[in-house]
Design a protein around this motif. Structure first.
Motif, PDB file in Angstrom:
ATOM      1  N   SER A  49       4.935  -6.380   2.894  1.00 19.12           N
ATOM      2  CA  SER A  49       4.131  -6.602   3.908  1.00 19.12           C
ATOM      3  C   SER A  49       3.287  -4.921   3.863  1.00 19.12           C
ATOM      4  CB  SER A  49       4.921  -6.637   5.261  1.00 19.12           C
ATOM      5  OG  SER A  49       5.464  -5.434   5.555  1.00 19.12           O
ATOM      6  N   ILE A  50       2.121  -5.157   4.877  1.00 17.88           N
ATOM      7  CA  ILE A  50       1.612  -3.958   5.020  1.00 17.88           C
ATOM      8  C   ILE A  50       1.222  -3.845   6.526  1.00 17.88           C
ATOM      9  CG2 ILE A  50      -0.704  -2.799   4.711  1.00 17.88           C
ATOM     10  CD1 ILE A  50      -0.540  -3.836   1.659  1.00 17.88           C
ATOM     11  N   GLU A  51       1.334  -2.957   7.229  1.00 20.88           N
ATOM     12  CA  GLU A  51       1.258  -2.928   8.637  1.00 20.88           C
ATOM     13  C   GLU A  51       0.483  -1.682   9.052  1.00 20.88           C
ATOM     14  OE1 GLU A  51       5.126  -2.945  10.497  1.00 20.88           O
ATOM     15  OE2 GLU A  51       5.621  -5.012   9.441  1.00 20.88           O
ATOM     16  N   ASN A  52      -0.356  -1.829  10.172  1.00 23.40           N
ATOM     17  CA  ASN A  52      -1.147  -0.812  10.727  1.00 23.40           C
ATOM     18  C   ASN A  52      -0.308   0.058  11.822  1.00 23.40           C
ATOM     19  OD1 ASN A  52      -2.847   1.094  11.633  1.00 23.40           O
ATOM     20  ND2 ASN A  52      -4.552  -0.135  11.793  1.00 23.40           N
ATOM     21  N   GLU A  53       0.411   0.930  11.462  1.00 24.26           N
ATOM     22  CA  GLU A  53       1.286   1.764  12.270  1.00 24.26           C
ATOM     23  C   GLU A  53       0.813   3.214  12.382  1.00 24.26           C
ATOM     24  OE1 GLU A  53       5.432   1.104  12.134  1.00 24.26           O
ATOM     25  OE2 GLU A  53       5.134  -0.977  11.531  1.00 24.26           O
ATOM     26  N   ASP A  54       0.872   4.000  13.524  1.00 24.87           N
ATOM     27  CA  ASP A  54       0.735   5.302  13.956  1.00 24.87           C
ATOM     28  C   ASP A  54      -0.356   5.924  13.029  1.00 24.87           C
ATOM     29  OD1 ASP A  54       3.024   5.297  15.439  1.00 24.87           O
ATOM     30  OD2 ASP A  54       4.343   5.405  13.817  1.00 24.87           O
ATOM     31  N   ASP A  55      -1.516   5.407  13.126  1.00 24.11           N
ATOM     32  CA  ASP A  55      -2.675   5.682  12.388  1.00 24.11           C
ATOM     33  C   ASP A  55      -2.500   5.746  10.865  1.00 24.11           C
ATOM     34  OD1 ASP A  55      -4.073   6.007  15.155  1.00 24.11           O
ATOM     35  OD2 ASP A  55      -3.178   8.045  15.263  1.00 24.11           O
ATOM     36  N   TYR A  56      -1.590   4.969  10.508  1.00 21.82           N
ATOM     37  CA  TYR A  56      -1.370   5.098   8.935  1.00 21.82           C
ATOM     38  C   TYR A  56      -1.473   3.578   8.688  1.00 21.82           C
ATOM     39  CZ  TYR A  56      -0.829  10.105   9.148  1.00 21.82           C
ATOM     40  OH  TYR A  56      -1.084  11.240   9.172  1.00 21.82           O
ATOM     41  N   LEU A  57      -1.455   2.932   7.272  1.00 19.20           N
ATOM     42  CA  LEU A  57      -1.214   2.109   6.966  1.00 19.20           C
ATOM     43  C   LEU A  57       0.122   2.120   6.130  1.00 19.20           C
ATOM     44  CD1 LEU A  57      -4.493   0.876   5.291  1.00 19.20           C
ATOM     45  CD2 LEU A  57      -3.834  -0.201   7.278  1.00 19.20           C
ATOM     46  N   GLU A  58       1.046   0.961   6.455  1.00 18.45           N
ATOM     47  CA  GLU A  58       2.495   1.220   5.953  1.00 18.45           C
ATOM     48  C   GLU A  58       2.706  -0.039   5.041  1.00 18.45           C
ATOM     49  OE1 GLU A  58       5.725   2.151   8.289  1.00 18.45           O
ATOM     50  OE2 GLU A  58       4.528   3.312   9.602  1.00 18.45           O
ATOM     51  N   ALA A  59       2.957   0.243   3.753  1.00 22.37           N
ATOM     52  CA  ALA A  59       2.967  -0.918   2.832  1.00 22.37           C
ATOM     53  C   ALA A  59       4.390  -0.742   2.625  1.00 22.37           C
ATOM     54  CB  ALA A  59       2.419  -0.603   1.628  1.00 22.37           C
ATOM     55  N   TYR A  60       5.422  -1.799   2.779  1.00 23.33           N
ATOM     56  CA  TYR A  60       6.678  -2.073   2.450  1.00 23.33           C
ATOM     57  C   TYR A  60       6.827  -2.552   1.338  1.00 23.33           C
ATOM     58  CZ  TYR A  60       7.053  -0.897   7.432  1.00 23.33           C
ATOM     59  OH  TYR A  60       7.095  -0.163   8.677  1.00 23.33           O
ATOM     60  N   ALA A  61       7.425  -1.967   0.272  1.00 24.21           N
ATOM     61  CA  ALA A  61       7.557  -2.499  -1.185  1.00 24.21           C
ATOM     62  C   ALA A  61       8.720  -2.357  -1.765  1.00 24.21           C
ATOM     63  CB  ALA A  61       6.270  -1.599  -2.028  1.00 24.21           C
ATOM     64  N   LEU A  62       8.983  -2.957  -3.029  1.00 25.38           N
ATOM     65  CA  LEU A  62      10.214  -3.008  -3.484  1.00 25.38           C
ATOM     66  C   LEU A  62       9.922  -2.722  -5.024  1.00 25.38           C
ATOM     67  CD1 LEU A  62      13.200  -3.957  -3.324  1.00 25.38           C
ATOM     68  CD2 LEU A  62      12.552  -6.097  -4.319  1.00 25.38           C
ATOM     69  N   LYS A  63      10.640  -1.785  -5.797  1.00 22.99           N
ATOM     70  CA  LYS A  63      10.372  -1.540  -7.118  1.00 22.99           C
ATOM     71  C   LYS A  63      12.035  -1.117  -7.618  1.00 22.99           C
ATOM     72  CE  LYS A  63       8.038   1.580 -10.513  1.00 22.99           C
ATOM     73  NZ  LYS A  63       7.455   0.782 -10.929  1.00 22.99           N
ATOM     74  N   ASP A  64      12.221  -1.894  -8.944  1.00 25.12           N
ATOM     75  CA  ASP A  64      13.356  -1.668  -9.437  1.00 25.12           C
ATOM     76  C   ASP A  64      14.664  -1.717  -8.478  1.00 25.12           C
ATOM     77  OD1 ASP A  64      12.074  -1.174 -11.815  1.00 25.12           O
ATOM     78  OD2 ASP A  64      11.912   1.111 -11.539  1.00 25.12           O
ATOM     79  N   GLY A  65      14.603  -2.666  -7.484  1.00 23.26           N
ATOM     80  CA  GLY A  65      15.503  -2.896  -6.478  1.00 23.26           C
ATOM     81  C   GLY A  65      15.646  -1.908  -5.568  1.00 23.26           C
ATOM     82  N   VAL A  66      14.920  -0.963  -5.317  1.00 22.15           N
ATOM     83  CA  VAL A  66      14.781   0.202  -4.346  1.00 22.15           C
ATOM     84  C   VAL A  66      13.615  -0.412  -3.435  1.00 22.15           C
ATOM     85  CG1 VAL A  66      14.633   2.421  -3.996  1.00 22.15           C
ATOM     86  CG2 VAL A  66      15.803   1.561  -5.914  1.00 22.15           C
ATOM     87  N   ARG A  67      13.736  -0.292  -2.067  1.00 17.17           N
ATOM     88  CA  ARG A  67      12.870  -0.554  -1.090  1.00 17.17           C
ATOM     89  C   ARG A  67      12.186   0.866  -0.685  1.00 17.17           C
ATOM     90  NH1 ARG A  67      15.874  -3.742   3.525  1.00 17.17           N
ATOM     91  NH2 ARG A  67      16.851  -1.752   3.707  1.00 17.17           N
ATOM     92  N   TYR A  68      10.899   0.651  -0.605  1.00 14.82           N
ATOM     93  CA  TYR A  68      10.080   1.813  -0.262  1.00 14.82           C
ATOM     94  C   TYR A  68       9.047   1.590   1.029  1.00 14.82           C
ATOM     95  CZ  TYR A  68      11.311   3.961  -4.648  1.00 14.82           C
ATOM     96  OH  TYR A  68      12.077   4.453  -5.838  1.00 14.82           O
ATOM     97  N   GLU A  69       8.716   2.431   1.580  1.00 13.21           N
ATOM     98  CA  GLU A  69       7.801   2.567   2.708  1.00 13.21           C
ATOM     99  C   GLU A  69       6.698   3.846   2.111  1.00 13.21           C
ATOM    100  OE1 GLU A  69       8.885   3.529   6.490  1.00 13.21           O
ATOM    101  OE2 GLU A  69      10.540   2.239   6.342  1.00 13.21           O
ATOM    102  N   VAL A  70       5.651   3.064   1.947  1.00  6.44           N
ATOM    103  CA  VAL A  70       4.404   3.886   1.360  1.00  6.44           C
ATOM    104  C   VAL A  70       3.364   4.110   2.310  1.00  6.44           C
ATOM    105  CG1 VAL A  70       2.555   4.121  -0.466  1.00  6.44           C
ATOM    106  CG2 VAL A  70       4.492   2.822  -0.918  1.00  6.44           C
TER     107      VAL A  70
END
Length: 86
Positions: A49-70
């Motif tokens: 998912s991608i959300e607009n939070e705290d003046d930033y765009l936050e992309a919630y992503a998965l890579k190689d079984g690890v969850r990331y917030e970008v």
């Protein structure tokens, strides 16, 4: 001895993920959800998912079984930071 090898392997896997994640800092990821999705997927991320939070765009992503917030600056489209999601 077995525990030492296991802990060393876990340490290497964790460091590898962090090293990759930090390489995204400052890279262009996009200014729209569609562009961000396309850019991050081309880097091997699966976008949850991608959300607009705290003046930033936050992309919630998965890579190689690890969850990331970008975190992306919506004005420049550049990655501000990336962290492993808990």
């Amino acid at each position: 001895m077995k525990h030492t090898i296991l802990y060393s392997a876990i340490g290497l896997l964790t460091l590898g993920g962090v090293a990759f994640a930090s390489n995204l800092d400052g890279q262009y990821a996009g200014k729209s959800e569609a562009e961000i999705t396309q850019q991050l997927e081309s880097m091997g991320y699966e976008i949850r998912s991608i959300e607009n939070e705290d003046d930033y765009l936050e992309a919630y992503a998965l890579k190689d079984g690890v969850r990331y917030e970008v975190y992306i600056d919506p004005q420049t489209g550049k990655v501000i930071k990336i962290k492993e999601d808990d």
